[in-house]
Each structure stands twice: as structure tokens, then as C-alpha cells.
Design a protein around this motif. Structure first.
Motif, PDB file in Angstrom:
ATOM      1  N   PRO A 199       0.826  -1.212   0.000  1.00  0.00           N
ATOM      2  CA  PRO A 199       0.000   0.000   0.000  1.00  0.00           C
ATOM      3  C   PRO A 199       0.856   1.255   0.000  1.00  0.00           C
ATOM      4  CG  PRO A 199       0.107  -0.916   2.207  1.00  0.00           C
ATOM      5  CD  PRO A 199       0.817  -1.896   1.312  1.00  0.00           C
ATOM      6  N   LEU A 200       0.331   2.307  -0.595  1.00  0.00           N
ATOM      7  CA  LEU A 200       0.920   3.624  -0.452  1.00  0.00           C
ATOM      8  C   LEU A 200       0.666   4.116   0.971  1.00  0.00           C
ATOM      9  CD1 LEU A 200      -0.313   5.007  -3.874  1.00  0.00           C
ATOM     10  CD2 LEU A 200       2.105   4.851  -3.203  1.00  0.00           C
ATOM     11  N   PRO A 201       1.419   5.100   1.447  1.00  0.00           N
ATOM     12  CA  PRO A 201       1.180   5.625   2.800  1.00  0.00           C
ATOM     13  C   PRO A 201      -0.238   6.168   2.953  1.00  0.00           C
ATOM     14  CG  PRO A 201       3.285   6.396   1.935  1.00  0.00           C
ATOM     15  CD  PRO A 201       2.590   5.723   0.804  1.00  0.00           C
ATOM     16  N   ARG A 202      -0.686   6.282   4.194  1.00  0.00           N
ATOM     17  CA  ARG A 202      -2.041   6.750   4.473  1.00  0.00           C
ATOM     18  C   ARG A 202      -2.254   8.208   4.054  1.00  0.00           C
ATOM     19  NH1 ARG A 202      -5.142   3.719   8.085  1.00  0.00           N
ATOM     20  NH2 ARG A 202      -4.694   1.517   7.687  1.00  0.00           N
ATOM     21  N   THR A 203      -1.165   8.913   3.760  1.00  0.00           N
ATOM     22  CA  THR A 203      -1.310  10.282   3.271  1.00  0.00           C
ATOM     23  C   THR A 203      -1.918  10.302   1.869  1.00  0.00           C
ATOM     24  OG1 THR A 203       1.052  10.137   2.698  1.00  0.00           O
ATOM     25  CG2 THR A 203       0.461  11.397   4.667  1.00  0.00           C
ATOM     26  N   TYR A 204      -1.950   9.158   1.199  1.00  0.00           N
ATOM     27  CA  TYR A 204      -2.747   9.000  -0.017  1.00  0.00           C
ATOM     28  C   TYR A 204      -4.136   8.628   0.476  1.00  0.00           C
ATOM     29  CZ  TYR A 204       1.661   9.087  -2.581  1.00  0.00           C
ATOM     30  OH  TYR A 204       2.870   9.472  -3.107  1.00  0.00           O
ATOM     31  N   ASN A 205      -4.899   9.624   0.761  1.00  0.00           N
ATOM     32  CA  ASN A 205      -6.040   9.543   1.653  1.00  0.00           C
ATOM     33  C   ASN A 205      -7.330   9.096   0.974  1.00  0.00           C
ATOM     34  OD1 ASN A 205      -8.102  11.919   3.345  1.00  0.00           O
ATOM     35  ND2 ASN A 205      -7.355  10.024   4.204  1.00  0.00           N
ATOM     36  N   ILE A 206      -8.024   8.159   1.622  1.00  0.00           N
ATOM     37  CA  ILE A 206      -9.408   7.854   1.289  1.00  0.00           C
ATOM     38  C   ILE A 206     -10.224   8.244   2.511  1.00  0.00           C
ATOM     39  CG2 ILE A 206     -11.104   6.063   0.731  1.00  0.00           C
ATOM     40  CD1 ILE A 206      -8.944   4.491  -0.639  1.00  0.00           C
ATOM     41  N   SER A 207     -11.105   9.213   2.344  1.00  0.00           N
ATOM     42  CA  SER A 207     -11.810   9.748   3.496  1.00  0.00           C
ATOM     43  C   SER A 207     -13.301   9.826   3.235  1.00  0.00           C
ATOM     44  CB  SER A 207     -11.282  11.148   3.839  1.00  0.00           C
ATOM     45  OG  SER A 207     -12.055  11.739   4.856  1.00  0.00           O
ATOM     46  N   TRP A 208     -14.094   9.356   4.216  1.00  0.00           N
ATOM     47  CA  TRP A 208     -15.556   9.442   4.141  1.00  0.00           C
ATOM     48  C   TRP A 208     -16.079  10.697   4.827  1.00  0.00           C
ATOM     49  CZ3 TRP A 208     -18.578   5.774   1.621  1.00  0.00           C
ATOM     50  CH2 TRP A 208     -17.887   4.639   1.171  1.00  0.00           C
ATOM     51  N   GLY A 209     -15.164  11.465   5.434  1.00  0.00           N
ATOM     52  CA  GLY A 209     -15.574  12.667   6.129  1.00  0.00           C
ATOM     53  C   GLY A 209     -15.768  13.844   5.187  1.00  0.00           C
ATOM     54  N   TYR A 210     -16.059  14.998   5.774  1.00  0.00           N
ATOM     55  CA  TYR A 210     -16.280  16.189   4.963  1.00  0.00           C
ATOM     56  C   TYR A 210     -14.981  16.763   4.421  1.00  0.00           C
ATOM     57  CZ  TYR A 210     -21.181  16.301   6.300  1.00  0.00           C
ATOM     58  OH  TYR A 210     -22.499  15.984   6.471  1.00  0.00           O
ATOM     59  N   TRP A 211     -13.914  16.683   5.222  1.00  0.00           N
ATOM     60  CA  TRP A 211     -12.674  17.329   4.823  1.00  0.00           C
ATOM     61  C   TRP A 211     -11.536  16.313   4.805  1.00  0.00           C
ATOM     62  CZ3 TRP A 211     -14.786  21.319   2.943  1.00  0.00           C
ATOM     63  CH2 TRP A 211     -15.811  21.966   3.609  1.00  0.00           C
ATOM     64  N   ARG A 212     -10.561  16.600   3.982  1.00  0.00           N
ATOM     65  CA  ARG A 212      -9.404  15.704   3.863  1.00  0.00           C
ATOM     66  C   ARG A 212      -8.605  15.695   5.155  1.00  0.00           C
ATOM     67  NH1 ARG A 212      -4.392  18.458   2.119  1.00  0.00           N
ATOM     68  NH2 ARG A 212      -4.746  20.694   2.288  1.00  0.00           N
ATOM     69  N   ASP A 213      -7.845  14.627   5.350  1.00  0.00           N
ATOM     70  CA  ASP A 213      -6.975  14.556   6.511  1.00  0.00           C
ATOM     71  C   ASP A 213      -5.830  15.559   6.366  1.00  0.00           C
ATOM     72  OD1 ASP A 213      -8.584  12.549   7.361  1.00  0.00           O
ATOM     73  OD2 ASP A 213      -7.171  10.917   6.977  1.00  0.00           O
ATOM     74  N   ARG A 214      -5.406  16.121   7.462  1.00  0.00           N
ATOM     75  CA  ARG A 214      -4.293  17.071   7.455  1.00  0.00           C
ATOM     76  C   ARG A 214      -3.037  16.388   6.890  1.00  0.00           C
ATOM     77  NH1 ARG A 214      -3.515  21.761  10.350  1.00  0.00           N
ATOM     78  NH2 ARG A 214      -5.412  21.307  11.535  1.00  0.00           N
ATOM     79  N   GLY A 215      -2.346  17.026   5.998  1.00  0.00           N
ATOM     80  CA  GLY A 215      -1.127  16.480   5.427  1.00  0.00           C
ATOM     81  C   GLY A 215      -1.343  15.532   4.262  1.00  0.00           C
ATOM     82  N   SER A 216      -2.561  15.424   3.769  1.00  0.00           N
ATOM     83  CA  SER A 216      -2.849  14.504   2.668  1.00  0.00           C
ATOM     84  C   SER A 216      -2.084  14.884   1.408  1.00  0.00           C
ATOM     85  CB  SER A 216      -4.344  14.506   2.342  1.00  0.00           C
ATOM     86  OG  SER A 216      -5.096  14.002   3.424  1.00  0.00           O
ATOM     87  N   ILE A 217      -1.484  13.877   0.768  1.00  0.00           N
ATOM     88  CA  ILE A 217      -0.873  14.078  -0.541  1.00  0.00           C
ATOM     89  C   ILE A 217      -1.960  14.152  -1.601  1.00  0.00           C
ATOM     90  CG2 ILE A 217       0.534  12.947  -2.323  1.00  0.00           C
ATOM     91  CD1 ILE A 217       2.298  11.916  -0.018  1.00  0.00           C
ATOM     92  N   CYS A 218      -2.948  13.294  -1.468  1.00  0.00           N
ATOM     93  CA  CYS A 218      -4.098  13.319  -2.361  1.00  0.00           C
ATOM     94  C   CYS A 218      -5.303  12.814  -1.579  1.00  0.00           C
ATOM     95  CB  CYS A 218      -3.870  12.470  -3.612  1.00  0.00           C
ATOM     96  SG  CYS A 218      -3.753  10.686  -3.302  1.00  0.00           S
ATOM     97  N   ARG A 219      -6.472  12.994  -2.177  1.00  0.00           N
ATOM     98  CA  ARG A 219      -7.672  12.446  -1.574  1.00  0.00           C
ATOM     99  C   ARG A 219      -8.516  11.782  -2.640  1.00  0.00           C
ATOM    100  NH1 ARG A 219     -12.691  15.407   1.777  1.00  0.00           N
ATOM    101  NH2 ARG A 219     -13.838  13.467   2.125  1.00  0.00           N
ATOM    102  N   HIS A 220      -8.907  10.562  -2.349  1.00  0.00           N
ATOM    103  CA  HIS A 220      -9.872   9.849  -3.185  1.00  0.00           C
ATOM    104  C   HIS A 220     -11.244  10.128  -2.578  1.00  0.00           C
ATOM    105  CE1 HIS A 220     -11.222   5.744  -5.056  1.00  0.00           C
ATOM    106  NE2 HIS A 220     -11.876   6.780  -5.541  1.00  0.00           N
TER     107      HIS A 220
END
Length: 255
Positions: free
Chosen positions: A206-227
Motif C-alpha cells: 500500500p501507499l502511505p495513508r497520506t494518499y487519503n481515502i476519506s468518508w468525512g467532509y474534509w481531507r486529513d491534514r497532510g494529505s498528498i491526495c484524496r480519493h
């Protein structure tokens, strides 16, 4: 990237964000699911100079020829457009390795791991790690039938794939085994990519968690990308992703 008449504009943002964050041009290949209009295609080619746009009719001729000896794969390719994302990518990829990018992924920072993979000639497969597993049928059932230990929480929204890892015999076995019993047939394409990455001779991770998949309203702090996933994913993509991308591009242009 596979796009439709409903997702092509989001796909433009995904491609722009990827090239901006990596600081380079890529041999982009955009696949039409058969619904993209001529005006939409023209806009894609205008915004992404040098992109190779694959009309559905062209993909049908090429990929159906590749699948001619794999009747099960050929039959499934015609059943749901998501199968195009799996079966059509490798035949049109211009190199021995390729990156699968969904139209609802936006990059915010330089993806160092992707650049290192591309530049090093790595033989591994990398992927976006999901918050939970979503295979066509629970992994235990798959691993009983096929000689594989599936990579955990595999998500095919972002996959760094090896052409040599695509095994159509193995794909046929999965489809034949579970075509009538799959709990979530919408995840067949994702399961196929997971299967290929899990059996890749060069391994997978897996890529690091900073390659973010988020079900919330806003991306995680420090995200490289968000799916962007979930019922309101496109709303959030345009509310959060597009403005952040624009701000980043404006900031860089002022430096």
C-alpha cells in the motif's frame, strides 16, 4: 483513466492535479466509457494537450481482440463499464508499467512515492489503501479457490501496476468462480486489480495513508491526495478539492 459524460470534468481536475503535483507531463490515456460527447472529448483534448483519447468503439475492437481466447473475460467486459477500467488499461498503456487513476482523485502535494516508483523502474505494484476491504466476495472465499493471499484493503482508485502482472487466465478463474455468487459484483474490477497486484512477481504494497481515502467532509491534514468516496463525493470534490488545487496552482505561479 476511465471517464463518462458525467465524470469527464472531474477527470480533468484529477489529471491536472496529478501533473501539477508531480511537476511533469505524463503520457495520459483517457478511456471513454461510450457516453462522452464529441464536445466533451474536444474539451478534454484542449485542456490536456497530447492526451490520447480512446473512443469506446476503438477500445472494443482492440480489447475484444486481446480477449478473444478468454471467453469469460470477454463476456464480463460487456456487462458493466467498470470492467473497461481493468481490461482496457494494459492494451493501451504505452509502457511496461502504468498508473490507474480514478476521476475522483485530487492531488494536493508532490507524490514522492509515485515519482520514485516511476523513476526507479520498480517491479512492485502499489495501491491506495482503503479504510476497509471491498472485494466482490469476502477474501476468505477467494483464497479458498485461488492460490493467493490478497493484499489488505486494496482500493483501485490509484494503482501503480505492472503489465506483466495482468494474468487473464487468473482473471477468468476468478470470474468463473464467483460470477453467480458475488456479494458485491460492483467490486469485481477492484478485486481483479487486487488479485493481479497480490500475485505480481515483484510484490505489492500500500501507499502511505497520506494518499487519503476519506468518508468525512474534509481531507486529513497532510494529505498528498484524496480519493473522494461516498454519496456526496462529487459535491466534496468541487467544494474542497477544486479550490485547493486552484490555490496551489496560483501560489506556485507567483513564486
Amino acid at each position: 483513466m476511465l471517464v463518462s459524460s458525467r465524470t469527464w470534468h472531474a477527470g480533468l481536475l484529477a489529471a491536472i492535479s496529478f501533473e501539477h503535483s508531480t511537476g511533469r507531463r505524463w503520457p495520459l490515456v483517457i478511456h471513454d466509457d461510450g457516453s462522452v460527447s464529441s464536445a466533451q472529448r474536444q474539451k478534454i483534448e484542449q485542456v490536456l494537450p497530447g492526451v490520447r483519447f480512446i473512443p469506446r468503439a476503438d477500445a472494443d475492437r482492440e480489447t475484444n481482440g486481446v480477449l478473444a481466447e478468454y471467453a469469460t473475460c470477454l463476456a464480463h467486459r460487456g456487462r458493466h463499464n467498470l470492467f473497461l477500467k481493468f481490461f482496457d488499461a494494459a492494451p493501451f498503456a504505452p509502457h511496461d508499467r502504468f498508473i490507474v487513476l480514478d476521476s475522483d482523485v485530487i492531488f494536493f502535494k508532490q507524490p514522492t512515492e509515485i515519482l520514485e516508483w516511476a523513476e526507479s523502474g520498480a517491479s512492485s505494484c502499489l495501491y491506495n489503501e482503503d479504510t476497509r476491504e471491498k472485494f466482490c466476495i469476502p477474501r476468505e472465499e477467494i483464497e479458498k479457490v485461488l492460490p493467493v493471499t490478497l493484499l489488505p484493503r486494496f482500493n483501485s482508485g490509484l494503482v501503480l501496476m505492472q503489465k506483466r502482472a495482468i494474468d487473464l487466465d487468473l482473471a477468468s478463474r476468478l470470474l468463473s468462480a464467483f460470477e453467480t455468487t458475488a456479494h458485491a459484483p460492483q467490486f469485481f474490477e477492484q478485486t481483479l486489480y487486487a488479485l493481479m497486484a497480490s500475485t505480481n512477481p515483484g510484490g505489492g504494497a500500500p501507499l502511505p495513508r497520506t494518499y487519503n481515502i476519506s468518508w468525512g467532509y474534509w481531507r486529513d491534514r497532510g494529505s498528498i491526495c484524496r480519493h473522494y468516496v461516498g454519496e456526496f463525493k462529487h459535491d466534496l470534490l468541487y467544494i474542497e478539492g477544486a479550490p485547493l488545487l486552484l490555490m496551489g496552482m496560483l501560489t506556485n505561479s507567483m513564486k
